[in-house]
Design a protein around this motif. Structure first.
Motif: not given
Ligand SMILES: Cc1ncc(COP(=O)(O)O)c(C=O)c1O
Length: 399
Positions: A97-98, A102-103, A105-109, A117-119
């Motif tokens: 994802i770019w 969103l990245i 928000s995921i970093a916050g989680l 885990t990001l691809m």
């Protein structure tokens, strides 16, 4: 073959009170598929492909059923965040994802201790995620997507996804990640789509099935070496990812033979949509489907239903149309296929069909069915036992 409880008469009786169209999930066949997946996975852990399920409730049911199910492969950033909020952990976002929001928000989680885990498949992905992870002072787990396609002369046998096609390129990416204070190389994924997602006894590609089988064998031999070599090289450099993910429902028999693979991804096997009827060596039970209603009878053997035209994504071909499931022997017509508002069904079998009766259909893909319905009616032994909301039923739509 469907058992006694999964016949036209049994489905018709059990679902008689429901307005059509509706979607259903045969829980007895789902259970057979679940057991088959556990058997075929042998000693490997199983990551469930959420895109092929698209129901939080069904995902929980499967995840809670056996310790071999260790996590989910998710398909968008928003979906991943949503599934984290629904109590799922160990989420591998299967596709890059770019979107920075969103990245973030995921970093916050991740900062809160959630395992997500990001691809990544390129230096650009690595730099982009690293920059956001640095801002949030987190160590972001990432997974390298290694392309496992094979090129046979002018034929590209596989998909166009990751530009990381060689061991050298993957090692370079891994070394870059290892040097970062804000990234950790959590996993290596190689999805052999040309094995897992390509049937080899498909009536739509009858002439090609034999060739497909030969190509599959050569490709497996090739990428098995690549995957092993990559892991060997990384280990020699002291880089030891937590997991090595491979395969899909259609490649369970071969992905599980590779020593370096620690987990297999499986999604479609649970619902077993129509495209999964076309694998020579692997069979699942037709667990999910939908019913449409006969509303007209333009000639003796033709029953026209309301709606029904839920065609699948991918290259346009006949096998992307839904398949008539029950009554056995009923078929779509070549000229009309499955229509937006009307679907003629030709049937000359022993069942007596009347206006108002159901025709049971199967989508050609697994999760896409759930984008058309708000619920899956859970059927078992002649009864509707429970109702599972789909993502759509929860007001969610990700792709
Ligand atoms: C990255 C990846 N892994 C695994 C799968 C296999 O999923 P399924 O078991 O639903 O075929 C897919 C399907 O498209 C995929 O894209």
């Amino acid at each position: 073959m469907p058992n006694q409880a999964s016949t036209y008469a049994a489905y018709k009786a059990a679902f008689a009170g429901l307005a059509k169209p509706f979607a259903y999930l045969d829980l007895d066949l789902l259970e057979q598929n679940r057991q088959q997946v556990l058997r075929l996975a042998t000693t490997k852990k199983i990551r469930i492909a959420s895109k092929s399920i698209r129901s939080v409730h069904v995902l929980h049911l499967l995840m809670d059923s056996d310790p071999a199910f260790i996590g989910l492969m998710t398909f968008t950033g928003e979906e991943t965040i949503f599934l984290a909020s629904q109590g799922f952990n160990d989420l591998l976002l299967g596709y890059p994802i770019w979107n920075p929001t969103l990245i973030e928000s995921i970093a916050g989680l991740v900062d809160q201790g959630r395992a997500i885990t990001l691809m990544v498949d390129s230096m650009a992905h690595v730099a982009h995620i690293e920059q956001i992870a640095r801002k949030f002072k987190v160590k972001m787990p990432v997974c390298i997507d290694l392309d496992l396609s094979s090129d046979f002369w002018k034929l590209h046998f596989g998909v166009w996804r990751s530009p990381t096609r060689t061991v050298e390129a993957a090692v370079q990416l891994a070394e870059k990640i290892a040097l970062s204070d804000n990234l950790v190389l959590d996993g290596i994924m190689g999805y052999e789509a040309q094995i897992a997602g390509l049937g080899d006894q498909n009536p739509a590609t009858r002439m090609k099935n034999h060739v497909i089988r030969l190509l599959k064998q050569s490709s497996i031999a090739e990428f098995t070496k690549t995957r092993a070599e990559l892991l060997h090289t990384l280990n020699q450099k002291g880089i030891t990812p937590r997991f090595v993910n491979g395969g899909g429902s259609g490649s369970l028999l071969t992905t599980t033979l590779e020593d370096v693979v620690t987990e297999v991804t499986v999604g479609s096997a649970f619902y077993a949509p129509a495209l999964f009827d076309y694998y020579q060596d692997i069979q699942f039970q037709p667990a999910a489907g939908y019913a449409i209603e006969i509303v007209r009878q333009p000639r003796t053997d033709t029953y026209t239903c309301l709606g029904g035209g839920y065609t699948a994504s991918g290259a346009c071909a006949r096998d992307k149309l839904p398949k008539v499931h029950l009554p056995q022997g009923a078929e779509l017509t070549k000229l009309e296929g499955a229509g937006e508002v009307q679907t003629p069904i030709v049937y000359q079998g022993p069942e007596t069909l009347n206006l108002g009766d159901p025709i049971f259909m199967r989508h050609s893909k697994a999760g896409e069915l759930c984008e058309r319905f708000t619920q899956l009616h859970g059927y078992s032994q002649g009864e509707i036992k429970m109702v599972f909301p789909t993502y759509r039923g929860l007001g969610r739509c990700f792709l």
